[in-house]
Design a protein around this motif. Structure first.
Motif, PDB file in Angstrom:
ATOM      1  N   GLY A  72       0.814  -1.211   0.000  1.00 31.07           N
ATOM      2  CA  GLY A  72       0.000   0.000   0.000  1.00 31.07           C
ATOM      3  C   GLY A  72       0.845   1.257   0.000  1.00 31.07           C
ATOM      4  N   GLU A  73       1.846   1.295   0.880  1.00 29.61           N
ATOM      5  CA  GLU A  73       2.685   2.494   0.990  1.00 29.61           C
ATOM      6  C   GLU A  73       3.540   2.718  -0.250  1.00 29.61           C
ATOM      7  OE1 GLU A  73       2.768   4.828   3.281  1.00 29.61           O
ATOM      8  OE2 GLU A  73       1.285   3.900   4.599  1.00 29.61           O
ATOM      9  N   LEU A  74       3.897   1.633  -0.922  1.00 29.20           N
ATOM     10  CA  LEU A  74       4.834   1.748  -2.047  1.00 29.20           C
ATOM     11  C   LEU A  74       4.161   1.460  -3.385  1.00 29.20           C
ATOM     12  CD1 LEU A  74       7.874  -0.091  -0.420  1.00 29.20           C
ATOM     13  CD2 LEU A  74       7.363   2.358  -0.424  1.00 29.20           C
ATOM     14  N   ALA A  75       2.835   1.532  -3.408  1.00 27.94           N
ATOM     15  CA  ALA A  75       2.112   1.262  -4.659  1.00 27.94           C
ATOM     16  C   ALA A  75       2.544   2.258  -5.734  1.00 27.94           C
ATOM     17  CB  ALA A  75       0.612   1.369  -4.411  1.00 27.94           C
ATOM     18  N   ALA A  76       2.473   1.822  -6.966  1.00 22.97           N
ATOM     19  CA  ALA A  76       2.805   2.715  -8.077  1.00 22.97           C
ATOM     20  C   ALA A  76       1.965   3.982  -7.958  1.00 22.97           C
ATOM     21  CB  ALA A  76       2.543   2.013  -9.397  1.00 22.97           C
ATOM     22  N   GLY A  77       2.592   5.113  -8.140  1.00 29.62           N
ATOM     23  CA  GLY A  77       1.865   6.375  -8.030  1.00 29.62           C
ATOM     24  C   GLY A  77       2.005   7.040  -6.673  1.00 29.62           C
ATOM     25  N   ARG A  78       2.396   6.258  -5.637  1.00 29.04           N
ATOM     26  CA  ARG A  78       2.666   6.884  -4.336  1.00 29.04           C
ATOM     27  C   ARG A  78       3.996   7.623  -4.436  1.00 29.04           C
ATOM     28  NH1 ARG A  78      -0.347   5.045   0.150  1.00 29.04           N
ATOM     29  NH2 ARG A  78       0.599   6.840   1.162  1.00 29.04           N
ATOM     30  N   ALA A  79       4.023   8.821  -3.851  1.00 30.27           N
ATOM     31  CA  ALA A  79       5.234   9.636  -3.947  1.00 30.27           C
ATOM     32  C   ALA A  79       6.258   9.161  -2.914  1.00 30.27           C
ATOM     33  CB  ALA A  79       4.896  11.106  -3.724  1.00 30.27           C
ATOM     34  N   VAL A  80       7.206   8.380  -3.362  1.00 28.15           N
ATOM     35  CA  VAL A  80       8.296   7.916  -2.496  1.00 28.15           C
ATOM     36  C   VAL A  80       9.609   8.197  -3.212  1.00 28.15           C
ATOM     37  CG1 VAL A  80       9.383   5.910  -1.437  1.00 28.15           C
ATOM     38  CG2 VAL A  80       6.900   6.125  -1.412  1.00 28.15           C
ATOM     39  N   ARG A  81      10.532   8.883  -2.522  1.00 31.66           N
ATOM     40  CA  ARG A  81      11.849   9.120  -3.100  1.00 31.66           C
ATOM     41  C   ARG A  81      12.819   8.095  -2.531  1.00 31.66           C
ATOM     42  NH1 ARG A  81      12.695  14.419  -5.136  1.00 31.66           N
ATOM     43  NH2 ARG A  81      14.439  13.458  -6.214  1.00 31.66           N
ATOM     44  N   VAL A  82      13.855   7.810  -3.287  1.00 30.14           N
ATOM     45  CA  VAL A  82      14.894   6.888  -2.842  1.00 30.14           C
ATOM     46  C   VAL A  82      16.206   7.657  -2.760  1.00 30.14           C
ATOM     47  CG1 VAL A  82      16.152   4.771  -3.361  1.00 30.14           C
ATOM     48  CG2 VAL A  82      13.718   4.963  -3.955  1.00 30.14           C
ATOM     49  N   ALA A  83      16.933   7.446  -1.677  1.00 27.46           N
ATOM     50  CA  ALA A  83      18.286   8.000  -1.563  1.00 27.46           C
ATOM     51  C   ALA A  83      19.258   6.826  -1.523  1.00 27.46           C
ATOM     52  CB  ALA A  83      18.427   8.854  -0.307  1.00 27.46           C
ATOM     53  N   VAL A  84      20.247   6.865  -2.403  1.00 30.98           N
ATOM     54  CA  VAL A  84      21.270   5.827  -2.439  1.00 30.98           C
ATOM     55  C   VAL A  84      22.558   6.417  -1.863  1.00 30.98           C
ATOM     56  CG1 VAL A  84      22.620   4.300  -3.913  1.00 30.98           C
ATOM     57  CG2 VAL A  84      20.218   4.740  -4.450  1.00 30.98           C
ATOM     58  N   ASP A  85      23.006   5.839  -0.775  1.00 28.82           N
ATOM     59  CA  ASP A  85      24.181   6.358  -0.071  1.00 28.82           C
ATOM     60  C   ASP A  85      24.085   7.871   0.134  1.00 28.82           C
ATOM     61  OD1 ASP A  85      25.275   3.871   0.306  1.00 28.82           O
ATOM     62  OD2 ASP A  85      26.400   3.914  -1.570  1.00 28.82           O
ATOM     63  N   HIS A  86      22.912   8.287   0.627  1.00 32.06           N
ATOM     64  CA  HIS A  86      22.665   9.670   1.061  1.00 32.06           C
ATOM     65  C   HIS A  86      22.481  10.665  -0.071  1.00 32.06           C
ATOM     66  CE1 HIS A  86      24.942   8.350   4.904  1.00 32.06           C
ATOM     67  NE2 HIS A  86      23.672   8.027   4.971  1.00 32.06           N
ATOM     68  N   ALA A  87      22.347  10.201  -1.307  1.00 36.49           N
ATOM     69  CA  ALA A  87      22.079  11.110  -2.426  1.00 36.49           C
ATOM     70  C   ALA A  87      20.741  10.731  -3.056  1.00 36.49           C
ATOM     71  CB  ALA A  87      23.196  11.034  -3.460  1.00 36.49           C
ATOM     72  N   LEU A  88      19.905  11.729  -3.326  1.00 36.36           N
ATOM     73  CA  LEU A  88      18.620  11.447  -3.961  1.00 36.36           C
ATOM     74  C   LEU A  88      18.851  10.754  -5.294  1.00 36.36           C
ATOM     75  CD1 LEU A  88      16.417  14.633  -3.369  1.00 36.36           C
ATOM     76  CD2 LEU A  88      16.166  12.364  -2.346  1.00 36.36           C
ATOM     77  N   ALA A  89      18.053   9.726  -5.554  1.00 39.07           N
ATOM     78  CA  ALA A  89      18.237   8.918  -6.747  1.00 39.07           C
ATOM     79  C   ALA A  89      17.015   9.026  -7.643  1.00 39.07           C
ATOM     80  CB  ALA A  89      18.448   7.459  -6.350  1.00 39.07           C
ATOM     81  N   ALA A  90      17.229   8.771  -8.927  1.00 42.28           N
ATOM     82  CA  ALA A  90      16.114   8.633  -9.862  1.00 42.28           C
ATOM     83  C   ALA A  90      15.744   7.156  -9.939  1.00 42.28           C
ATOM     84  CB  ALA A  90      16.517   9.164 -11.230  1.00 42.28           C
ATOM     85  N   ALA A  91      14.602   6.851 -10.548  1.00 50.56           N
ATOM     86  CA  ALA A  91      14.145   5.462 -10.617  1.00 50.56           C
ATOM     87  C   ALA A  91      15.176   4.569 -11.295  1.00 50.56           C
ATOM     88  CB  ALA A  91      12.807   5.384 -11.347  1.00 50.56           C
ATOM     89  N   ASP A  92      15.904   5.116 -12.258  1.00 56.54           N
ATOM     90  CA  ASP A  92      16.860   4.283 -13.001  1.00 56.54           C
ATOM     91  C   ASP A  92      18.290   4.380 -12.455  1.00 56.54           C
ATOM     92  OD1 ASP A  92      17.423   6.824 -13.762  1.00 56.54           O
ATOM     93  OD2 ASP A  92      17.262   6.494 -15.917  1.00 56.54           O
ATOM     94  N   THR A  93      18.461   5.014 -11.295  1.00 50.52           N
ATOM     95  CA  THR A  93      19.797   5.090 -10.694  1.00 50.52           C
ATOM     96  C   THR A  93      20.273   3.694 -10.309  1.00 50.52           C
ATOM     97  OG1 THR A  93      19.409   7.304  -9.824  1.00 50.52           O
ATOM     98  CG2 THR A  93      21.148   6.021  -8.763  1.00 50.52           C
ATOM     99  N   PRO A  94      21.449   3.283 -10.775  1.00 54.14           N
ATOM    100  CA  PRO A  94      21.932   1.935 -10.444  1.00 54.14           C
ATOM    101  C   PRO A  94      22.341   1.816  -8.981  1.00 54.14           C
ATOM    102  CG  PRO A  94      23.559   3.131 -11.750  1.00 54.14           C
ATOM    103  CD  PRO A  94      22.358   4.018 -11.660  1.00 54.14           C
TER     104      PRO A  94
END
Lengths: 96, 148
Positions: free
Chosen positions: A58-80
């Motif tokens: 529910g929290e991570l359903a497509a369309g929910r606004a969740v950002r990802v940080a990889v090693d403390h830097a904001l990442a895009a969906a395609d960030t490896p």
């Protein structure tokens, strides 16, 4: 003398961090996990966690606004994720 | 450039003084001070907790300050942000930008706040008569940051 070499890197554990509303929803602020080889990007992590079922789905359903940080830097969906040590899931920020 | 993240009360005048720094090249200092309101979305707010992501927060703020200095000819950018428990009227954030002239000081200060509101890892949790609630992000903040 023969030496053997690992051609397949060992799966390494990453730290998953959940902030704010997501921490409350998941009931934990962090965990250590070994990501399957198919999880290669920041977007993959979100989909992989969403597949755990509720409350993750529910929290991570497509369309929910969740950002990802990889090693403390904001990442895009395609960030490896190669070599990542800490992956954080962030709800939309509300500071300032 | 300096970034402060603290659970202690913030002194906006000290942030202003660090930006000015008795530097004769400074002709303008723009200061923004964000303070806690006692009402939001129709509810009284008695207290607030500001959570952040230790390890990322200071770097995120430093990156925003550095970006401002690349976009405008400013002399110093100072950012101070409160975390932990807050009470109404407390200072949440203070940003001061020193430059030779007011145009770039105003612009860079507004840019820093717009980016901070949408990119720095802080989250507000309010205590209202109905209980605690996480504050929702505002679409208007994204629109403000997209201007730059």
């Amino acid at each position: 003398m023969d030496t053997t070499q690992d051609l397949q890197p060992a799966a390494t554990a990453v730290r998953l961090v959940y902030l704010a509303r997501l921490r409350d929803a998941f009931g934990t602020g962090e965990e250590t996990a070994v990501l399957p080889p198919s999880v290669r990007t920041a977007g993959d992590v979100v989909r992989w966690l969403a597949a755990r079922g509720e409350p993750w789905s529910g929290e991570l359903a497509a369309g929910r606004a969740v950002r990802v940080a990889v090693d403390h830097a904001l990442a895009a969906a395609d960030t490896p994720l190669a070599g990542a040590r800490e992956i954080a899931l962030l709800p939309p920020v509300t500071g300032g | 450039m300096a970034v402060v993240v603290t659970s202690e009360p913030l002194d906006a005048a000290a942030v202003l003084a660090r930006a000015h720094a008795h530097d004769g090249a400074v002709g303008a200092v723009a200061l923004f001070v964000g303070t806690m309101r006692d009402v939001n979305d129709g509810s009284a707010v008695a207290a607030m907790t500001l959570e952040h992501y230790p390890g990322m927060t200071e770097q995120a703020l430093a990156d925003i300050a550095a970006e401002a200095t690349q976009r405008w000819p400013v002399l110093r950018v100072e950012i101070a942000h409160r975390v932990g428990p807050l009470a109404p009227t407390d200072v949440i954030v203070a940003v001061a930008v020193a430059a030779a002239h007011r145009g770039e000081a105003f612009a860079a200060c507004e840019f820093v706040m717009d980016y901070l509101k949408t990119r720095a890892p802080f989250w507000k949790k309010e205590r209202t008569p109905d209980g605690e609630r996480w504050v929702d992000a505002r679409a208007s903040d994204d629109e403000a940051a997209a201007r730059w």
